[in-house]
Design an enzyme around this catalytic site. Structure first.
Site, short mmCIF file in Angstrom:
data_model
loop_
_atom_site.label_atom_id
_atom_site.label_comp_id
_atom_site.label_asym_id
_atom_site.label_seq_id
_atom_site.Cartn_x
_atom_site.Cartn_y
_atom_site.Cartn_z
N GLY A 81 0.83 -1.22 0.00
CA GLY A 81 0.00 0.00 0.00
C GLY A 81 0.85 1.25 0.00
N GLY B 255 2.89 2.18 -2.59
CA GLY B 255 3.19 2.64 -3.94
C GLY B 255 4.42 2.00 -4.57
N SER C 246 4.48 -0.40 -6.68
CA SER C 246 4.23 -0.68 -8.11
C SER C 246 4.51 0.56 -8.95
CB SER C 246 2.78 -1.11 -8.33
OG SER C 246 2.47 -2.19 -7.51
N ALA C 247 4.01 1.71 -8.49
CA ALA C 247 4.26 2.94 -9.23
C ALA C 247 5.74 3.28 -9.20
CB ALA C 247 3.44 4.09 -8.64
N ASP D 60 -0.62 7.56 -7.62
CA ASP D 60 0.67 6.93 -7.30
C ASP D 60 1.76 7.29 -8.31
OD1 ASP D 60 -0.90 5.72 -5.36
OD2 ASP D 60 0.09 3.79 -5.55
O1 PMV Z 1 -2.28 0.55 -2.46
P1 PMV Z 1 -1.78 1.51 -3.48
O2 PMV Z 1 -0.46 2.09 -3.11
O3 PMV Z 1 -1.76 0.88 -4.84
O4 PMV Z 1 -2.83 2.74 -3.54
C1 PMV Z 1 -4.13 2.55 -4.06
C2 PMV Z 1 -4.96 3.80 -3.86
C3 PMV Z 1 -6.40 3.71 -4.36
O5 PMV Z 1 -7.03 4.96 -4.05
C4 PMV Z 1 -7.17 2.60 -3.65
C5 PMV Z 1 -6.48 3.48 -5.87
C6 PMV Z 1 -6.01 4.65 -6.71
O6 PMV Z 1 -5.73 4.39 -7.91
O7 PMV Z 1 -5.96 5.82 -6.25
#
Ligand code: PMV
Length: 296
Positions: A90, A92, A94-95, A137
């Site tokens: 959670g 980021g 991946s980004a 992200d």
């Molecule tokens: O879990 P992460 O880091 O991929 O963040 C996702 C955030 C969401 O709001 C759930 C999706 C998005 O694209 O903003």
């Protein structure tokens, strides 16, 4: 050639941001590093494993290469990926890996992409892999800094000590975003007002950040978490950590897609040490102003 890009935390507003509501997000000083070398084939080495182009094991890197190939013919290269950001946490990762791979390839092959184009490519990768995505992200990972979303207005959060506790349970962004989309289709009259409430929490959160009102930020974390739980994106491991955080007089919330991943709270170095003794994967992070970085 080595490039890196930072991870990020959502302070407020994840999920609701996908439906146009406000969110507060900041790049953090945990980074993913990508080393690129010329090679006859494609090789992707990461903490997940070593593969060629492989949309199952390395979906973001593979999709990034496919998109780059549409603008610049590349026959092969080797990517060596290391990360300070736990995978699927959670935060980021991946980004960060997507932006760092595009950045490194851009440098190595002199493709000539500017920052905006790197962001656009990373955004396309996220869309292709995830389906529904806000683009937050890749934006934060490319440019660094803290922002009010969707305006992308910079916010100064330098004074905040953010403690991140990783649950050790992976967070699957695609799955969680789809789950929320299904819930919204089924109960639009319930879910839309929840998104509206999260929107107000984000706006109040921004005011509290600007005035340095830590008690209010903590309180808003608690409310945001309650609403995230109500849309089904918390988990047992998140709830257990939040109970511990609350036992120590603080509030916390999941950050990112949820269903696992990480919890954030505010606190001092002492709070950090205490939480780290309970949860080894605890990080004390600060705002990162630098996005994509070329190390050469
Ligand atoms: O879990 P992460 O880091 O991929 O963040 C996702 C955030 C969401 O709001 C759930 C999706 C998005 O694209 O903003």
């Amino acid at each position: 050639m080595i490039c890196s890009a930072p991870g990020k935390v959502f302070l407020f507003g994840e999920h609701a941001v996908v439906y146009g509501r406000h969110a507060v997000v900041s790049a953090i000083n945990l980074r993913t590093f990508v080393k690129i070398e010329r090679h006859p084939d494609f090789v992707i080495e990461s903490p997940i494993g070593t593969t060629g182009l492989d949309a199952i094991t390395h979906p973001y890197v593979t999709e990034a290469i496919h998109l780059i190939q549409e603008i610049h013919p590349i026959k092969g290269c080797r990517f060596h990926i290391t990360s300070e950001i736990p995978v699927s946490s959670g935060l980021g990762s991946s980004a960060a890996v997507t932006v760092a791979v595009i950045g490194a390839t851009n440098e190595e092959f002199n493709i000539g992409l500017g920052r905006d184009e790197i962001y656009e490519l990373a955004r396309k990768v996220e869309k292709r892999v995830q389906g529904i995505a806000s683009g937050t992200d890749p934006f934060v990972s490319t440019f660094g800094g803290a922002y009010q979303i969707p305006e992308r207005e910079k916010i100064d959060i330098k004074g905040l000590n953010i403690i991140i506790i990783y649950t050790g349970q992976e967070s699957n962004t695609k799955k969680m975003v789809e789950k929320v989309a299904e819930l919204r289709n089924r109960f639009p009259d319930i879910i839309e007002p929840i998104f509206d409430a999260i929107d107000q929490i984000s706006l109040r959160g921004i005011q509290a950040i600007k005035t340095g009102d830590l008690d209010e930020i903590n309180f808003l974390f608690g409310m945001n978490q309650g609403l995230l739980k109500s849309i089904g994106v918390s988990s047992e491991s998140i709830d257990a950590i939040i109970t511990d955080v609350e036992r120590h007089g603080k509030r916390g919330k999941l950050t990112g897609a949820g269903g696992g991943g990480s919890v954030i709270t505010l606190g001092s170095k002492e709070d950090y040490k205490m939480l780290k003794s309970l949860y080894p994967d605890t990080f004390l992070v600060s705002l990162e102003n630098e996005g994509l970085k070329i190390h050469g």
